[in-house]
Design an enzyme around this catalytic site. Structure first.
Site, PDB file in Angstrom:
ATOM      1  N   ASP A  93       0.854  -1.185   0.000  1.00 60.97           N
ATOM      2  CA  ASP A  93       0.000   0.000   0.000  1.00 60.97           C
ATOM      3  C   ASP A  93       0.896   1.242   0.000  1.00 60.97           C
ATOM      4  O   ASP A  93       2.118   1.145   0.035  1.00 60.97           O
ATOM      5  CB  ASP A  93      -0.950  -0.014   1.199  1.00 60.97           C
ATOM      6  CG  ASP A  93      -0.216  -0.072   2.538  1.00 60.97           C
ATOM      7  OD1 ASP A  93       1.009   0.168   2.558  1.00 60.97           O
ATOM      8  OD2 ASP A  93      -0.870  -0.350   3.550  1.00 60.97           O
ATOM      9  N   ASP A 267      -8.170  -7.258   0.458  1.00 60.07           N
ATOM     10  CA  ASP A 267      -7.246  -7.509   1.563  1.00 60.07           C
ATOM     11  C   ASP A 267      -7.867  -6.974   2.837  1.00 60.07           C
ATOM     12  O   ASP A 267      -8.699  -6.061   2.802  1.00 60.07           O
ATOM     13  CB  ASP A 267      -5.902  -6.807   1.335  1.00 60.07           C
ATOM     14  CG  ASP A 267      -5.959  -5.352   1.790  1.00 60.07           C
ATOM     15  OD1 ASP A 267      -5.473  -5.059   2.902  1.00 60.07           O
ATOM     16  OD2 ASP A 267      -6.511  -4.500   1.067  1.00 60.07           O
ATOM     17  N   HIS A 336      -6.535 -21.053  10.139  1.00 63.40           N
ATOM     18  CA  HIS A 336      -7.847 -21.505   9.689  1.00 63.40           C
ATOM     19  C   HIS A 336      -8.638 -20.385   9.016  1.00 63.40           C
ATOM     20  O   HIS A 336      -9.235 -20.589   7.950  1.00 63.40           O
ATOM     21  CB  HIS A 336      -8.660 -22.064  10.854  1.00 63.40           C
ATOM     22  CG  HIS A 336     -10.114 -22.196  10.527  1.00 63.40           C
ATOM     23  ND1 HIS A 336     -10.620 -23.247   9.773  1.00 63.40           N
ATOM     24  CD2 HIS A 336     -11.171 -21.373  10.783  1.00 63.40           C
ATOM     25  CE1 HIS A 336     -11.927 -23.067   9.598  1.00 63.40           C
ATOM     26  NE2 HIS A 336     -12.278 -21.940  10.207  1.00 63.40           N
TER      27      HIS A 336
END
Length: 370
Positions: A93, A267, A336
């Site tokens: 960014d 994102d 996860h």
């Protein structure tokens, strides 16, 4: 080589896009979710695990790496890729969001932004040219223009001034970037909730012919409906042959709704931040693994997930790790949650190919959001 976006298919049911983003360090199917590696690390995970929970494209943060350890140190070790030993694609960014969100005292001028270090209070300055130079040192495949991320509820008058300045800064950054063939610079569309300002910003940036376009200033406190309206404004304006990156968005509903509105890249720190507090994304919705209801639950975290966490550990064990304040707990849930979003975007891509993303959304929402 510069990046190239290849549009493969548009869903007949929703208009969502399936594509391939070709970068110097790998080709990535889109829509894609990018794990955030703020300080040249996706929190708690090492590279092999990042490979397992990503599609080969992660994000690094210009502001934080500029301050620590310093972009020149990173450059001397081969950029972020050499520094963290990451062999795949990378995006950075501009640092603009952190300048505006982490510093309570700042002064915006035409030249750039004067602000205070978010920890030490030291005086700092960043211009559009500085941001590009730092990102050149960090060495990502895709880099961002320096922009002002004005509060979503700013007055129309202030937002108009901000957008006009962001456009001028984009041109300055583009000139600083030059004709680099190994890093591709994206323009960032700002404008808050104001349709005419969003369209003006998009059209002016399109004139500069960036290889990709980001949508900024969202997921900053606005309602879901306001967010989706902004994407609706831009869906048919942004070039079809260029990738579209919705910055800072990473909840399952926002990813699906964003894809339906023409977005390709996402994102967010949400999945790892959520994990550090015991929050897990599962096929039947979000749960808090710290809840007492899981104290003796020997079932996997998510019966429909095939990640190594769900194949190995029980809810009871994962809860124990959090209650015992063992660092393995946040690490396993982070793994996860990122795997969950990787699987979600994989299933979204298949639904687009099958012209059935609308049906997929309906079924997913029924289970996840009940």
């Amino acid at each position: 080589m510069a990046i190239k976006f290849e549009l493969i298919h548009e869903c007949k049911q929703t208009g969502a896009r399936l594509g391939i983003l070709h970068t110097p360090h790998g080709s990535i199917e889109t829509p894609v979710f990018m794990p955030v590696g703020t300080k040249a690390t996706v929190k708690t995970l090492e590279n092999k695990e990042i490979e397992e929970v990503s599609d080969g494209l992660i994000l690094g943060n210009t502001y934080h790496l500029w301050l620590e350890p310093g972009d020149n140190i990173v450059k001397d070790q081969g950029g972020i890729r050499g520094f963290m030993k990451w062999g795949h694609a990378l995006l950075t960014d501009s640092g603009g969001f952190q300048v505006f969100s982490l510093s309570n005292i700042r002064k915006i001028t035409e030249e750039g932004v004067e602000f205070r270090h978010h920890k030490s209070g030291a005086k700092l300055f960043m211009s559009p040219e500085d941001s590009i130079k730092i990102q050149h040192n960090l060495g990502a495949d895709i880099i961002m223009s320096f922009d002002e991320c004005a509060p979503f509820d700013s007055s129309y008058e202030y937002m108009k001034e901000s957008v006009e300045r962001t456009i001028r800064w984009a041109l300055r950054g583009s000139k600083e970037h030059g004709d680099s063939t190994d890093q591709s610079l994206f323009g960032i569309v700002q404008g808050g909730p104001y349709k005419d300002l969003r369209l003006m910003c998009a059209k002016e940036l399109i004139k500069m012919d960036f290889p990709g376009y980001s949508i900024g200033g969202l997921s900053v406190g606005e309602t879901k409906q306001e967010q989706y309206e902004v994407l609706d404004y831009l869906k048919d304006v942004l070039p079809k042959d260029k990738p579209r990156y919705l910055m800072g968005v990473g909840t399952p509903d926002d990813i699906i709704e964003g894809v339906i509105r023409g977005m390709d890249m996402f994102d967010c720190v949400h999945p790892t931040r959520l994990a550090r507090h015991g929050g897990a994304m599962t096929s039947v919705g979000r749960i808090s693994i710290k809840s007492k209801v899981y104290e003796s639950d020997t079932s996997p975290l998510d019966i429909e997930c095939d990640c190594k966490v769900c194949k190995t550990y029980s809810k009871s064990y994962l809860r124990h790790l959090f209650k015992a304040q063992e660092t393995l707990g946040p690490r396993l849930i982070s793994y996860h949650n990122l795997y969950f979003l990787k699987t979600l975007t994989k299933n979204i891509r298949q639904a687009i190919l099958n012209d059935s993303l609308g049906d997929f959304k309906k079924e997913f929402f029924k289970k996840y959001y009940k």
